[in-house]
Design an enzyme around this catalytic site. Structure first.
Site, PDB file in Angstrom:
ATOM      1  CB  THR A   1      89.728 -27.678 -13.144  1.00 15.61           C
ATOM      2  OG1 THR A   1      90.888 -28.476 -12.881  1.00 15.61           O
ATOM      3  CG2 THR A   1      88.603 -28.089 -12.220  1.00 15.61           C
ATOM      4  CE  LYS A   2      95.418 -29.605 -14.241  1.00 16.46           C
ATOM      5  NZ  LYS A   2      94.704 -30.425 -13.288  1.00 16.46           N
ATOM      6  CB  THR A   3      94.231 -24.521 -20.108  1.00 27.14           C
ATOM      7  OG1 THR A   3      95.242 -25.482 -20.446  1.00 27.14           O
ATOM      8  CG2 THR A   3      94.665 -23.748 -18.867  1.00 27.14           C
TER       9      THR A   3
END
Ligand SMILES: Cc1ncc(COP(=O)(O)O)c(C=O)c1O
Length: 386
Positions: A183-185
């Site tokens: 879910t990270k950038t």
């Protein structure tokens, strides 16, 4: 109402990532090798630090960072209560104590005044978490660390690419740790990175990420390497695979574009939601570029007839996925019981927690998606005014 569910998150994986993974799968070299080395070089360059070591999670990165500074049993490490499990548990790996600190009431980042107050002769380090992607007050925190000779480790899991006073987040600490969780950038499925300017820390992190062995497998098995290796200390199995690094390289090349897309969603939310008295939109301080990993909205529950849980359920009924970041650590049974924390020990974190809802924010969202989210928030509020 939307006919299709809008998930809380969808990773931005395109054909290029797929093609690069296939290349690695066909290359005959799957684990730590040339792609990991390329990813480390590219990441170090992007952040502006001489050393970057790729690992298989940010949790591993934090563990190795604490190992590099030589954390010992009974040492104390200052961390925010408003964070994920990982920031605290790595301190416990050393039988050291994570000392929890309240957050600022506006950014929800660790409160520098709280950091200063909690320092004891046993305090070795402070780990500020750049919550949601908004940089912490690094000028004050770095100054406190300098005066009290504390090591400074940035938990930058949310903060690629965030900027503080025109300087990249990740370049303030003795070490900084990034997450490439799904879910990270920037995502590689699972993954993490340690960055540092200190060559000794870098060597230690690299060695301990692969069994405490002084040469990595790629050098050992490649033509120019040799079969000989030495174990310096018992280490860990935290190395990144070339499969993950291949995804990471493509993701890094899209990092600025993906950031602009998230910022656009944040702008739409900010503009629409700041008009509503019943919610508090996240703030961005003047000296900060927000990474916009999360968009944590706060509800003014005094003005609503519903609870936060009911709000989340109504969002779900209207096909919008949301989440909550975070349940403060001191409210969890382990920390509450082990250290006898009371709910009101950290009033800012508790007040925020009770009203927090993270809205979807990711590059794959269209402006129409963001408007739908706004419309649903407005509708739920209008129907539930106190
Ligand atoms: C603030 C913070 N630190 C560390 C981590 C751990 O990251 P990882 O899942 O890559 O181990 C997370 C994960 O969500 C996080 O939110």
């Amino acid at each position: 109402m939307r006919s299709e569910f809008l998930p809380f998150h969808i990773p931005s994986i395109g054909d290029e990532e797929v093609a690069e993974v296939i290349k690695v799968l066909r290359s005959g070299w799957l684990t730590t090798g040339p792609r990991v080395h390329d990813f480390e070089d590219a990441f170090a360059h992007y952040i502006g630090r001489p050393h970057a070591i790729a690992v298989n999670s940010c949790t591993a990165a934090l563990h190795l960072a604490l190992d590099a500074i030589g954390l010992s049993e009974n040492d104390e490490v200052l961390i925010p209560t408003m964070t994920f499990a990982a920031t605290a548990e790595v301190v416990l790996y050393f039988k050291a104590r994570p000392v929890l600190i309240d957050c600022e009431s506006d950014t929800l980042n660790i409160d520098p005044a709280g950091v200063e107050k909690a320092i004891t002769p046993r305090t070795r380090a402070v780990i500020p978490v750049h919550y949601a992607g908004h940089a912490c007050d690094m000028a004050r925190i770095a100054e406190i660390a300098r005066i009290h000779r504390l090591k400074l480790i940035e938990d930058a899991a949310h903060a690629l690419p965030a900027v503080y006073k025109r300087q990249m987040v990740g370049t303030f600490g003795d070490l900084a740790c990034f997450s490439f969780y799904a879910t990270k950038t920037l995502c590689t499925g699972e993954g993490g990175m340690v960055v540092t300017a200190n060559p000794e820390y870098a060597d230690n992190v690299r060695m301990m990420s692969l069994h405490g062995i002084t040469k990595d497998a790629w050098k050992r098995y490649s033509a120019e390497g040799s079969w000989y290796y030495e174990i310096s200390r018992p280490g860990f199995k935290y190395n990144m695979t070339d499969i993950a690094a291949a995804i990471g390289l493509v993701q890094l090349s899209k990092c600025d574009r993906m950031w602009r897309a998230r910022r656009r969603i944040a702008e739409i939310y900010n503009e629409a939601l700041r008009e509503l008295d019943q919610v508090l939109a996240p703030i961005t301080r003047g000296d900060v570029e927000h990474a916009w990993h999360l968009y944590p909205l706060r509800l003014d529950l005094q003005r609503l007839r519903i609870s936060r849980a009911e709000f989340i359920m109504m969002m779900r009924e209207q096909n919008i996925g949301t989440s909550v970041h975070f349940i403060p650590l001191h409210l969890h049974p382990f920390y509450r019981e082990k250290y006898q924390y009371q709910r009101q020990d950290f009033p800012n974190a508790v007040a925020a927690y009770e009203s927090l809802v993270s809205l979807p924010i990711y590059p794959a969202m269209t402006e129409g998606d963001a408007m739908d989210v706004v419309a649903v928030v407005r509708d739920i509020i209008r129907r539930n005014l106190r």
